[in-house]
Design an enzyme around this catalytic site. Sequence first.
Site, PDB file in Angstrom:
ATOM      1  N   GLY A  54       0.840  -1.193   0.000  1.00 54.90           N
ATOM      2  CA  GLY A  54       0.000   0.000   0.000  1.00 54.90           C
ATOM      3  C   GLY A  54       0.869   1.235   0.000  1.00 54.90           C
ATOM      4  N   CYS A  81       5.254  -6.056   1.725  1.00 52.87           N
ATOM      5  CA  CYS A  81       5.597  -4.636   1.702  1.00 52.87           C
ATOM      6  C   CYS A  81       4.861  -3.883   2.816  1.00 52.87           C
ATOM      7  CB  CYS A  81       5.318  -4.065   0.308  1.00 52.87           C
ATOM      8  SG  CYS A  81       6.195  -2.523   0.032  1.00 52.87           S
ATOM      9  N   TYR A  82       3.898  -3.025   2.492  1.00 51.88           N
ATOM     10  CA  TYR A  82       3.186  -2.329   3.576  1.00 51.88           C
ATOM     11  C   TYR A  82       2.540  -3.340   4.528  1.00 51.88           C
ATOM     12  CZ  TYR A  82       0.205   0.819   6.171  1.00 51.88           C
ATOM     13  OH  TYR A  82      -0.383   1.519   7.201  1.00 51.88           O
ATOM     14  N   HIS A 166       7.952  -7.649  -3.621  1.00 52.07           N
ATOM     15  CA  HIS A 166       6.639  -8.049  -4.153  1.00 52.07           C
ATOM     16  C   HIS A 166       6.723  -9.418  -4.839  1.00 52.07           C
ATOM     17  CE1 HIS A 166       4.331  -4.410  -3.354  1.00 52.07           C
ATOM     18  NE2 HIS A 166       5.500  -3.807  -3.448  1.00 52.07           N
ATOM     19  N   GLU A 168       4.344 -11.153  -5.919  1.00 50.75           N
ATOM     20  CA  GLU A 168       3.237 -11.341  -6.861  1.00 50.75           C
ATOM     21  C   GLU A 168       3.553 -10.863  -8.275  1.00 50.75           C
ATOM     22  OE1 GLU A 168       3.507  -9.168  -4.489  1.00 50.75           O
ATOM     23  OE2 GLU A 168       2.346  -7.344  -4.774  1.00 50.75           O
ATOM     24  N   SER A 220     -24.211 -12.625 -26.435  1.00 47.34           N
ATOM     25  CA  SER A 220     -23.744 -11.734 -27.492  1.00 47.34           C
ATOM     26  C   SER A 220     -22.704 -12.444 -28.347  1.00 47.34           C
ATOM     27  CB  SER A 220     -23.093 -10.516 -26.845  1.00 47.34           C
ATOM     28  OG  SER A 220     -21.993 -10.947 -26.058  1.00 47.34           O
ATOM     29  N   GLY A 221     -22.318 -13.657 -27.943  1.00 42.86           N
ATOM     30  CA  GLY A 221     -21.209 -14.317 -28.622  1.00 42.86           C
ATOM     31  C   GLY A 221     -19.909 -14.093 -27.876  1.00 42.86           C
ATOM     32  N   GLY A 222     -19.908 -13.123 -26.932  1.00 37.42           N
ATOM     33  CA  GLY A 222     -18.713 -12.852 -26.136  1.00 37.42           C
ATOM     34  C   GLY A 222     -18.480 -13.962 -25.115  1.00 37.42           C
ATOM     35  N   VAL A 223     -17.259 -13.976 -24.571  1.00 33.22           N
ATOM     36  CA  VAL A 223     -16.863 -15.066 -23.676  1.00 33.22           C
ATOM     37  C   VAL A 223     -17.731 -15.107 -22.414  1.00 33.22           C
ATOM     38  CG1 VAL A 223     -14.929 -16.054 -22.383  1.00 33.22           C
ATOM     39  CG2 VAL A 223     -14.491 -14.708 -24.443  1.00 33.22           C
ATOM     40  N   ASP A 224     -17.865 -13.943 -21.746  1.00 36.00           N
ATOM     41  CA  ASP A 224     -18.494 -13.962 -20.428  1.00 36.00           C
ATOM     42  C   ASP A 224     -19.975 -14.338 -20.496  1.00 36.00           C
ATOM     43  OD1 ASP A 224     -16.019 -13.138 -19.685  1.00 36.00           O
ATOM     44  OD2 ASP A 224     -16.553 -11.033 -19.458  1.00 36.00           O
ATOM     45  N   SER A 225     -20.714 -13.724 -21.413  1.00 40.35           N
ATOM     46  CA  SER A 225     -22.149 -14.049 -21.453  1.00 40.35           C
ATOM     47  C   SER A 225     -22.347 -15.495 -21.900  1.00 40.35           C
ATOM     48  CB  SER A 225     -22.912 -13.072 -22.358  1.00 40.35           C
ATOM     49  OG  SER A 225     -22.578 -13.255 -23.722  1.00 40.35           O
ATOM     50  N   LYS A 366     -10.811 -13.774 -15.561  1.00 39.29           N
ATOM     51  CA  LYS A 366     -11.050 -14.099 -16.970  1.00 39.29           C
ATOM     52  C   LYS A 366     -10.482 -15.472 -17.361  1.00 39.29           C
ATOM     53  CE  LYS A 366     -12.607 -12.289 -20.868  1.00 39.29           C
ATOM     54  NZ  LYS A 366     -13.815 -11.453 -20.977  1.00 39.29           N
TER      55      LYS A 366
END
Length: 518
Positions: A54, A81-82, A166, A168, A220-225, A366
């Site tokens: 942070g 770190c913080y 860090h 990560e 919609s054809g998108g990944v998420d929907s 994702k």
Amino acid sequence: MTGSIAILDFGSQYSQIIARRVREVRVYCELFPWDAPAEKVQAIEPVGYILSGGPNSVYDDGAPFLPAYVLDSGKPVLGICYGMQALTHALGGRVAPANQREYGFASIEATRNNPLISSGTQDVWMSHGDRIESPPPGFETLASSANSPVAAIGDLAHRRYGVQFHPEVQHTPGGKEMLRRFVLDICGCTPDWTPESIITQSIERIQAQVGGQRVLSAVSGGVDSSVATALVQRAVGSQLATVFVDTGMLRQGERAQVEAAFAALPGAQLVVVDAVDTFLNALHNVEEPEQKRKIIGETFIRIFEQQARSLGEPKYLVQGTIYPDVIESAAPERGKAQRIKTHHNVGGLPQDLSFELVEPLRYLFKDEVRAVGEALGLPSEMVWRQPFPGPGLAVRCLGAITRERLERLRAADAIFTGELTAAGLLGRSTLDKPDGISQAFAVLLPVRSVGVMGDQRTYQEAVALRAVTTQDFMTAAWAPLPHDLLARVAGRIVNEVAGVNRVVYDITSKPPATIEWE
Ligand code: XMP
């Protein structure tokens, strides 16, 4: 699921990356603001805590501090770190105010055998001001660097650790291994957060939520929907009706692909609405980008409302919200940003309809959404598809939107993305890579220029090609594509797409440009 990790966010820009790293070890974790109510954090029954970095100093007025319930729980803690400084401060060690910041690579050497950091030396990424002068009672120094004599500390008996660097970030090559050791070896989690277990749990949750009621979804054809809908489909079968609106602004072959993908799911009920004329009429003579977006959003909602009525007004609506959206919207307001573009979530929520939401991807990143999609049997082209804006090709067909110009754009776009995919530069192998192409498409420009083709003068439109690399879509760099590929694409577009006689490549980054042209 055996064991989850709670990550307390002290405001680091890397907090979300910590969560992704833990998930990569196949352990469930959630990110909470550092001052989230204890009951909320404990509801996930964490078996260990990670404290993020942070921007503060523990000596700042009103600085974030380590909540008492973390130490009271007796569970393992890793402060980064913080987070390490807050842990030190809470346990009676001494944090020294910085004389100067340490930023960049450092080489640390393990000074004591311990379960977190392997022996020997390794490169790590430092980005801190304050540092630890003396660790709290019971703690030992585990690693040192030239600038940070106390680069890592641990109270092995109480399973409490702190690192100044860090682990990560990618710049700490051994960081993934350290997080793996903390989560699996020190906290004792089992790596069972797999696509299959995610599916099993989601199905139980969806069934418990909707019972025997009817559910509506828009794809919609998108990944998420698509993945959200396929999950709900698996959970409630014929209680789900899925609506797919052909707006006429889709990419080449997209409608057929959606139809085939959903027809293949057992018991799927896909309602395909051919609304191409409705959208083209509504957009007739409209050239202004914001107006295009507004009209498309409104038209979509009207059609969706009609469908909801004719499908018996289901009580539930599926939304493809994913975890980064949830984290983003929970983050404190970072000042009111100016509206650059209206982002209509076409295929999304009609604000004034009273649905209860089913959001099966709400806790997934994702890459997890894609893995679940594959495990559910969705086609790989759909699961590994690049992002596509809600208003579709309307914002890539600059100027007037006509059937003919949309066809031209679709054909050019298919050549470009097809060549990139064939060259291994777009798709499964690149979409998740930091330096891979994240989005690539063609834009049809409303300018005509003179050309010569087979001794004939031509006076036709131009196509711009856009390909960018980006992590978060907030900033983006143009992709330095191989010249021979650009030449091949340009040659093919001019030869194969009627009405186009010139191709240009967009070499502007975002900012100052945006990714889409409108
Ligand atoms: P810009 O053009 O603002 O785009 O740099 C950033 C990312 O957002 C996508 N985009 C949209 N996505 N609805 C969406 O769901 C929209 O209206 C919309 N407009 C842009 C764009 O494709 C890029 O990935």
